[in-house]
Scaffold this motif. Structure first.
Motif, PDB file in Angstrom:
ATOM      1  N   LEU A 140      30.219  41.521  18.003  1.00 45.53           N
ATOM      2  CA  LEU A 140      29.761  40.352  18.763  1.00 45.53           C
ATOM      3  C   LEU A 140      28.351  40.560  19.302  1.00 45.53           C
ATOM      4  O   LEU A 140      27.554  39.616  19.360  1.00 45.53           O
ATOM      5  CB  LEU A 140      30.732  40.055  19.906  1.00 45.53           C
ATOM      6  CG  LEU A 140      32.096  39.470  19.506  1.00 45.53           C
ATOM      7  CD1 LEU A 140      32.950  39.225  20.747  1.00 45.53           C
ATOM      8  CD2 LEU A 140      31.944  38.183  18.705  1.00 45.53           C
ATOM      9  N   VAL A 141      28.034  41.783  19.711  1.00 45.44           N
ATOM     10  CA  VAL A 141      26.659  42.074  20.152  1.00 45.44           C
ATOM     11  C   VAL A 141      25.687  41.845  18.995  1.00 45.44           C
ATOM     12  O   VAL A 141      24.628  41.233  19.157  1.00 45.44           O
ATOM     13  CB  VAL A 141      26.543  43.519  20.678  1.00 45.44           C
ATOM     14  CG1 VAL A 141      25.074  43.904  20.903  1.00 45.44           C
ATOM     15  CG2 VAL A 141      27.323  43.686  21.983  1.00 45.44           C
ATOM     16  N   LEU A 142      26.058  42.334  17.806  1.00 48.19           N
ATOM     17  CA  LEU A 142      25.223  42.102  16.627  1.00 48.19           C
ATOM     18  C   LEU A 142      25.047  40.619  16.359  1.00 48.19           C
ATOM     19  O   LEU A 142      23.948  40.153  16.021  1.00 48.19           O
ATOM     20  CB  LEU A 142      25.856  42.763  15.400  1.00 48.19           C
ATOM     21  CG  LEU A 142      25.711  44.267  15.252  1.00 48.19           C
ATOM     22  CD1 LEU A 142      26.568  44.761  14.092  1.00 48.19           C
ATOM     23  CD2 LEU A 142      24.258  44.659  15.024  1.00 48.19           C
ATOM     24  N   LEU A 143      26.120  39.861  16.532  1.00 45.96           N
ATOM     25  CA  LEU A 143      26.062  38.433  16.216  1.00 45.96           C
ATOM     26  C   LEU A 143      25.171  37.685  17.193  1.00 45.96           C
ATOM     27  O   LEU A 143      24.351  36.844  16.787  1.00 45.96           O
ATOM     28  CB  LEU A 143      27.473  37.847  16.216  1.00 45.96           C
ATOM     29  CG  LEU A 143      27.618  36.427  15.654  1.00 45.96           C
ATOM     30  CD1 LEU A 143      27.042  36.328  14.245  1.00 45.96           C
ATOM     31  CD2 LEU A 143      29.082  36.013  15.658  1.00 45.96           C
ATOM     32  N   ALA A 170      24.104  31.954  20.567  1.00 49.41           N
ATOM     33  CA  ALA A 170      23.931  33.292  21.125  1.00 49.41           C
ATOM     34  C   ALA A 170      24.462  33.360  22.553  1.00 49.41           C
ATOM     35  O   ALA A 170      25.136  34.333  22.935  1.00 49.41           O
ATOM     36  CB  ALA A 170      22.457  33.678  21.090  1.00 49.41           C
ATOM     37  N   TYR A 171      24.186  32.330  23.335  1.00 46.93           N
ATOM     38  CA  TYR A 171      24.616  32.337  24.730  1.00 46.93           C
ATOM     39  C   TYR A 171      26.136  32.241  24.830  1.00 46.93           C
ATOM     40  O   TYR A 171      26.758  32.897  25.693  1.00 46.93           O
ATOM     41  CB  TYR A 171      23.969  31.185  25.496  1.00 46.93           C
ATOM     42  CG  TYR A 171      24.179  31.279  26.994  1.00 46.93           C
ATOM     43  CD1 TYR A 171      23.441  32.180  27.745  1.00 46.93           C
ATOM     44  CD2 TYR A 171      25.115  30.486  27.638  1.00 46.93           C
ATOM     45  CE1 TYR A 171      23.625  32.282  29.118  1.00 46.93           C
ATOM     46  CE2 TYR A 171      25.313  30.589  29.009  1.00 46.93           C
ATOM     47  CZ  TYR A 171      24.560  31.493  29.744  1.00 46.93           C
ATOM     48  OH  TYR A 171      24.762  31.603  31.092  1.00 46.93           O
ATOM     49  N   GLU A 176      31.213  35.107  26.131  1.00 43.60           N
ATOM     50  CA  GLU A 176      32.496  35.687  25.730  1.00 43.60           C
ATOM     51  C   GLU A 176      32.535  37.178  26.053  1.00 43.60           C
ATOM     52  O   GLU A 176      33.559  37.714  26.481  1.00 43.60           O
ATOM     53  CB  GLU A 176      32.729  35.461  24.239  1.00 43.60           C
ATOM     54  CG  GLU A 176      34.055  36.018  23.729  1.00 43.60           C
ATOM     55  CD  GLU A 176      34.255  35.776  22.239  1.00 43.60           C
ATOM     56  OE1 GLU A 176      35.106  36.463  21.646  1.00 43.60           O
ATOM     57  OE2 GLU A 176      33.549  34.910  21.668  1.00 43.60           O
ATOM     58  N   LEU A 177      31.399  37.846  25.853  1.00 44.23           N
ATOM     59  CA  LEU A 177      31.295  39.267  26.163  1.00 44.23           C
ATOM     60  C   LEU A 177      31.132  39.527  27.659  1.00 44.23           C
ATOM     61  O   LEU A 177      31.283  40.662  28.110  1.00 44.23           O
ATOM     62  CB  LEU A 177      30.103  39.880  25.423  1.00 44.23           C
ATOM     63  CG  LEU A 177      30.236  40.045  23.907  1.00 44.23           C
ATOM     64  CD1 LEU A 177      28.876  40.303  23.289  1.00 44.23           C
ATOM     65  CD2 LEU A 177      31.202  41.174  23.582  1.00 44.23           C
ATOM     66  N   ASP A 178      30.773  38.463  28.404  1.00 38.43           N
ATOM     67  CA  ASP A 178      30.435  38.584  29.829  1.00 38.43           C
ATOM     68  C   ASP A 178      29.363  39.658  30.022  1.00 38.43           C
ATOM     69  O   ASP A 178      29.470  40.539  30.861  1.00 38.43           O
ATOM     70  CB  ASP A 178      31.671  38.907  30.659  1.00 38.43           C
ATOM     71  CG  ASP A 178      31.412  38.715  32.161  1.00 38.43           C
ATOM     72  OD1 ASP A 178      30.485  37.953  32.508  1.00 38.43           O
ATOM     73  OD2 ASP A 178      32.124  39.336  32.973  1.00 38.43           O
ATOM     74  N   ASP A 179      28.295  39.532  29.215  1.00 30.68           N
ATOM     75  CA  ASP A 179      27.230  40.528  29.180  1.00 30.68           C
ATOM     76  C   ASP A 179      25.956  39.941  29.795  1.00 30.68           C
ATOM     77  O   ASP A 179      25.282  39.120  29.172  1.00 30.68           O
ATOM     78  CB  ASP A 179      26.975  40.931  27.719  1.00 30.68           C
ATOM     79  CG  ASP A 179      26.066  42.133  27.589  1.00 30.68           C
ATOM     80  OD1 ASP A 179      24.993  42.132  28.224  1.00 30.68           O
ATOM     81  OD2 ASP A 179      26.416  43.060  26.847  1.00 30.68           O
TER      82      ASP A 179
END
Length: 379
Positions: A140-143, A170-171, A176-179
């Motif tokens: 998911l980070v890559l995406l 991207a957002y 989803e990652l809560d990053d």
């Protein structure tokens, strides 16, 4: 589709089998490798692929086990899972992502865009197939970073609708990652897109939102990059005090920057900050100050960063025009055109076209140099 690798030692045949298993044509593989179709055709006839880097690329693209490409000693080999996802392949995608960003900054928009849609589809499939595994967050980070790259390329080619769509995707993944870092970098890039659309008020909202998202975190490069964009938005809005205050803030952050590893793929240096100050001065109609700052930055500006250099030269030409130096304006504008065309920087070319239109409406419109600039633009 199952692949029989028993007794297969011919690497070209292995490539063909794995390519067909993915339902890729030779043209698809050529695009992903950034080579022509004839290269793929020759490669699939070779018993041994001599280029180790190419074998590593094939491992990542097609999911070929490292042992079949005789790279088990060079790569950390992990037994392939039913997801066709292993350390070999995951490392490939992460390295390829870094390479694509490097290509964007140094090789330009056109080269970075090549094969990007296919790349995003591949990463999307990985993310979907890795749900419930330890690999999922990494994919998911890559995406999200792939979509951010897509937004930057679309912005540079003035396809703003595509840029906004890519940033939205991207957002959503960053949420989803809560990053916070990935959310802030997406907001910052959306703000830069709005600056290029001449929407400084909207840009300021996004850039402030990015800073708020990472207020209590480190991430000095991301904060400084966002402040740099904010300074330009304020300059476009003719808010000089806020512009230079943002510059002072980012300079303080850069002085304290250590060796923090960030994932947002932002580029910033004291030279680029000096260049930004020159751009801001042009926007605020302080042309002498702008030229002094731009000339200072160009003495140390990395020649590999063609896209940024092209933009800087185009705005240096605007500064010369502001001072009434027409021959210098045209000469620098022609340099900007050459660089911008070499990398497909449409926004910089549009900026020079706008400058040419302004020259045609000026008291100097009959100057031969202005006609020459028009001829260069029409090529």
């Amino acid at each position: 589709m199952s692949i029989n690798t028993t007794d297969v030692t011919h690497q070209g045949q292995v490539i063909t089998q794995y390519r067909k298993a993915k339902k890729w044509s030779q043209e698809n593989l050529a695009e992903a490798l950034r080579v022509d179709v004839r290269t793929v055709q020759r490669m699939e006839k070779q018993a041994m692929i001599k280029d180790i880097n190419r074998r590593q690329l094939l491992i990542g693209l097609l999911g070929i086990p490292a042992a079949l490409m005789e790279l088990e000693n060079e790569l950390l080999h992990v037994q392939k899972s039913p997801l066709v996802l292993n350390n070999d392949r995951m490392s490939f995608f992460e390295d390829e992502m870094s390479t694509r960003w490097e290509l964007y900054y140094t090789g330009g928009t056109l080269r970075a865009a090549r094969g990007l849609d296919m790349w995003i589809n591949e990463v999307t499939q990985l993310a979907q197939s890795s749900q419930g595994t330890a690999w999922h967050n990494r994919t998911l980070v890559l995406l999200t970073m792939s979509y951010q790259l897509q937004s930057c390329i679309a912005r540079d080619t003035m396809d703003y609708e595509q840029a906004h769509r890519a940033n939205h995707r991207a957002y959503r993944i960053a949420q989803e990652l809560d990053d916070p870092e990935l959310k802030a970098s997406t907001l910052a890039r959306e703000g830069i897109t709005l600056i290029q659309q001449e929407k400084p008020a909207e840009a300021i909202k996004y850039l402030k939102g990015a800073l708020k998202t990472i207020h209590y975190l480190g991430l000095p490069t991301l904060k400084a990059y966002t402040l740099q964009g904010l300074s330009e938005a304020y300059a476009k809005a003719q808010q000089a005090q806020d512009c230079w205050q943002s510059v002072r803030q980012l300079e303080r952050i850069l002085e304290q920057r250590g060796l923090t590893i960030e994932r947002s793929n932002m580029r910033l240096s004291t030279t680029s900050v000096t260049a930004q100050k020159g751009i801001n001065a042009v926007l605020l109609h302080d042309h002498r100050r702008a030229l002094a700052l731009m000339n200072k930055s160009l003495t140390t500006y990395d020649p590999a960063l063609i896209r940024g250099r092209a933009r800087l030269l185009s705005q240096k030409a605007e500064a010369y025009y502001g001072l009434g130096y027409i021959d210098e304006t045209v000469t620098i504008a022609e340099e900007a055109i050459t660089l911008a065309r070499s990398i497909g920087a449409n926004k910089t070319l549009a900026r020079v076209r706008t400058l040419h239109t302004t020259l045609l409406e000026s008291p100097w419109r009959k100057e031969r140099s202005i006609a020459r600039l028009g001829a260069v633009l029409s090529l």
